[in-house]
Motif scaffolding. Structure first.
Motif, mmCIF file in Angstrom:
data_model
loop_
_atom_site.group_PDB
_atom_site.id
_atom_site.type_symbol
_atom_site.label_atom_id
_atom_site.label_comp_id
_atom_site.label_asym_id
_atom_site.label_seq_id
_atom_site.Cartn_x
_atom_site.Cartn_y
_atom_site.Cartn_z
ATOM 1 N N GLU A 171 0.831 -1.211 0.000
ATOM 2 C CA GLU A 171 0.000 0.000 0.000
ATOM 3 C C GLU A 171 0.859 1.251 0.000
ATOM 4 O OE1 GLU A 171 -2.553 -0.566 3.351
ATOM 5 O OE2 GLU A 171 -3.961 -1.819 2.220
ATOM 6 N N LEU A 172 1.942 1.218 0.745
ATOM 7 C CA LEU A 172 2.858 2.351 0.769
ATOM 8 C C LEU A 172 3.514 2.554 -0.595
ATOM 9 C CD1 LEU A 172 4.297 4.527 2.434
ATOM 10 C CD2 LEU A 172 5.967 2.809 3.087
ATOM 11 N N ALA A 173 3.972 1.466 -1.191
ATOM 12 C CA ALA A 173 4.598 1.551 -2.510
ATOM 13 C C ALA A 173 3.608 2.044 -3.556
ATOM 14 C CB ALA A 173 5.139 0.179 -2.911
ATOM 15 N N GLU A 174 2.372 1.584 -3.465
ATOM 16 C CA GLU A 174 1.353 1.986 -4.432
ATOM 17 C C GLU A 174 1.062 3.482 -4.361
ATOM 18 O OE1 GLU A 174 -3.122 2.509 -5.220
ATOM 19 O OE2 GLU A 174 -2.382 1.885 -3.258
ATOM 20 N N GLU A 175 0.946 4.009 -3.166
ATOM 21 C CA GLU A 175 0.664 5.446 -3.016
ATOM 22 C C GLU A 175 1.823 6.294 -3.543
ATOM 23 O OE1 GLU A 175 -2.038 7.186 -2.081
ATOM 24 O OE2 GLU A 175 -3.073 5.251 -2.090
ATOM 25 N N ILE A 176 3.028 5.905 -3.219
ATOM 26 C CA ILE A 176 4.198 6.670 -3.674
ATOM 27 C C ILE A 176 4.298 6.622 -5.193
ATOM 28 C CG2 ILE A 176 6.727 6.767 -3.654
ATOM 29 C CD1 ILE A 176 6.600 5.730 -0.752
ATOM 30 N N LEU A 177 4.127 5.433 -5.765
ATOM 31 C CA LEU A 177 4.251 5.301 -7.219
ATOM 32 C C LEU A 177 3.124 6.008 -7.962
ATOM 33 C CD1 LEU A 177 5.522 1.633 -7.490
ATOM 34 C CD2 LEU A 177 6.762 3.707 -8.107
ATOM 35 N N ARG A 178 1.920 6.010 -7.421
ATOM 36 C CA ARG A 178 0.818 6.731 -8.076
ATOM 37 C C ARG A 178 1.107 8.226 -8.148
ATOM 38 N NH1 ARG A 178 -5.213 4.653 -7.628
ATOM 39 N NH2 ARG A 178 -4.775 2.438 -7.556
ATOM 40 N N VAL A 179 1.649 8.761 -7.065
ATOM 41 C CA VAL A 179 1.910 10.202 -7.024
ATOM 42 C C VAL A 179 3.112 10.562 -7.904
ATOM 43 C CG1 VAL A 179 2.632 12.090 -5.507
ATOM 44 C CG2 VAL A 179 0.873 10.506 -4.757
ATOM 45 N N LEU A 180 4.180 9.809 -7.796
ATOM 46 C CA LEU A 180 5.423 10.177 -8.481
ATOM 47 C C LEU A 180 5.516 9.681 -9.920
ATOM 48 C CD1 LEU A 180 7.978 9.621 -5.587
ATOM 49 C CD2 LEU A 180 6.956 11.760 -6.345
ATOM 50 N N ALA A 181 5.037 8.473 -10.194
ATOM 51 C CA ALA A 181 5.218 7.904 -11.528
ATOM 52 C C ALA A 181 3.944 7.933 -12.365
ATOM 53 C CB ALA A 181 5.720 6.468 -11.410
ATOM 54 N N GLY A 182 2.802 7.968 -11.718
ATOM 55 C CA GLY A 182 1.542 7.987 -12.455
ATOM 56 C C GLY A 182 0.914 6.608 -12.547
ATOM 57 N N GLU A 183 -0.356 6.586 -12.948
ATOM 58 C CA GLU A 183 -1.124 5.335 -13.024
ATOM 59 C C GLU A 183 -0.607 4.382 -14.093
ATOM 60 O OE1 GLU A 183 -4.023 3.975 -11.663
ATOM 61 O OE2 GLU A 183 -4.035 5.444 -10.058
ATOM 62 N N ASP A 184 -0.113 4.903 -15.185
ATOM 63 C CA ASP A 184 0.235 4.067 -16.332
ATOM 64 C C ASP A 184 1.678 3.582 -16.335
ATOM 65 O OD1 ASP A 184 -2.347 4.410 -17.285
ATOM 66 O OD2 ASP A 184 -1.809 6.261 -18.357
ATOM 67 N N HIS A 185 2.445 3.936 -15.346
ATOM 68 C CA HIS A 185 3.846 3.511 -15.285
ATOM 69 C C HIS A 185 3.908 2.003 -15.015
ATOM 70 C CE1 HIS A 185 8.047 3.313 -13.946
ATOM 71 N NE2 HIS A 185 8.210 4.448 -14.620
ATOM 72 N N PRO A 186 4.838 1.299 -15.648
ATOM 73 C CA PRO A 186 4.932 -0.160 -15.451
ATOM 74 C C PRO A 186 5.172 -0.581 -14.001
ATOM 75 C CG PRO A 186 6.245 0.509 -17.336
ATOM 76 C CD PRO A 186 5.750 1.755 -16.695
ATOM 77 N N ARG A 187 5.944 0.195 -13.261
ATOM 78 C CA ARG A 187 6.184 -0.159 -11.852
ATOM 79 C C ARG A 187 4.900 -0.016 -11.038
ATOM 80 N NH1 ARG A 187 12.090 2.342 -10.193
ATOM 81 N NH2 ARG A 187 13.267 1.260 -11.809
ATOM 82 N N THR A 188 4.114 1.002 -11.349
ATOM 83 C CA THR A 188 2.846 1.184 -10.651
ATOM 84 C C THR A 188 1.904 0.036 -10.969
ATOM 85 O OG1 THR A 188 3.147 3.576 -10.846
ATOM 86 C CG2 THR A 188 0.967 2.807 -10.222
ATOM 87 N N GLN A 189 1.866 -0.369 -12.219
ATOM 88 C CA GLN A 189 1.003 -1.481 -12.624
ATOM 89 C C GLN A 189 1.422 -2.791 -11.942
ATOM 90 O OE1 GLN A 189 -1.776 -1.290 -14.527
ATOM 91 N NE2 GLN A 189 -1.449 0.924 -14.385
ATOM 92 N N THR A 190 2.715 -3.010 -11.825
ATOM 93 C CA THR A 190 3.212 -4.216 -11.149
ATOM 94 C C THR A 190 2.823 -4.199 -9.680
ATOM 95 O OG1 THR A 190 5.082 -4.312 -12.658
ATOM 96 C CG2 THR A 190 5.292 -5.554 -10.609
ATOM 97 N N THR A 191 2.977 -3.051 -9.044
ATOM 98 C CA THR A 191 2.615 -2.932 -7.636
ATOM 99 C C THR A 191 1.120 -3.130 -7.436
ATOM 100 O OG1 THR A 191 4.466 -1.419 -7.291
ATOM 101 C CG2 THR A 191 2.771 -1.438 -5.607
ATOM 102 N N LEU A 192 0.301 -2.610 -8.353
ATOM 103 C CA LEU A 192 -1.145 -2.795 -8.246
ATOM 104 C C LEU A 192 -1.528 -4.267 -8.386
ATOM 105 C CD1 LEU A 192 -2.445 0.300 -10.236
ATOM 106 C CD2 LEU A 192 -2.686 -0.143 -7.793
ATOM 107 N N ARG A 193 -0.873 -4.999 -9.287
ATOM 108 C CA ARG A 193 -1.135 -6.434 -9.418
ATOM 109 C C ARG A 193 -0.739 -7.185 -8.147
ATOM 110 N NH1 ARG A 193 0.919 -5.726 -14.666
ATOM 111 N NH2 ARG A 193 2.944 -6.527 -14.002
#
Length: 131
Positions: free
Chosen positions: A51-73
């Motif tokens: 959850e922490l990684a997801e929030e940070i990645l959403r704010v900094l990298a955006g929804e469509d970034h591959p790292r954000t998508q991996t974290t969401l999965r």
């Protein structure tokens, strides 16, 4: 996975101390650590890190970034997993255990010792000899 969890924990600590807690690289470390914790059957800790990684990645990298998508999965996988929470029946009765007295070894006095330190007794004999 135990060694991998220790290594990623150390990597997370290094990234937090050098880069700070709010960077994409640190969020990736949170994700990696969460995957190791999930493999070690520690889903609650894994969920917190994801959850922490997801929030940070959403704010900094955006929804469509591959790292954000991996974290969401990974987060979805952790949320769907069984949490292994069991309610334990409280113990109504308790067994009384009396306190045991621990006997320490008794010391025997040395022969010729009348108590007091040897320095004090030798000092008193020296002062009496001077008079």
């Amino acid at each position: 996975f135990d060694v991998a969890a220790r290594a990623t924990w150390k990597g997370r600590w290094i990234r937090e101390s050098t880069l700070g807690g709010d960077t994409v690289e640190t969020a990736t470390s949170y994700n990696n650590l969460a995957c190791c914790l999930f493999a070690l059957d520690r889903p609650q800790e894994a969920l917190a890190h994801l959850e922490l990684a997801e929030e940070i990645l959403r704010v900094l990298a955006g929804e469509d970034h591959p790292r954000t998508q991996t974290t969401l999965r990974n987060l979805e996988k952790a949320r769907c997993a069984q949490k292994h929470l069991h309610a334990q029946v409280p113990n109504i009765f308790s067994l009384y255990v009396p306190a045991l007295k621990v006997r320490r070894g008794t010391r025997k006095k040395k022969k010729g010792s009348k108590g007091g330190s040897s320095r004090a007794s030798s000092a008193s004999t020296k002062s009496s000899k001077k008079k």
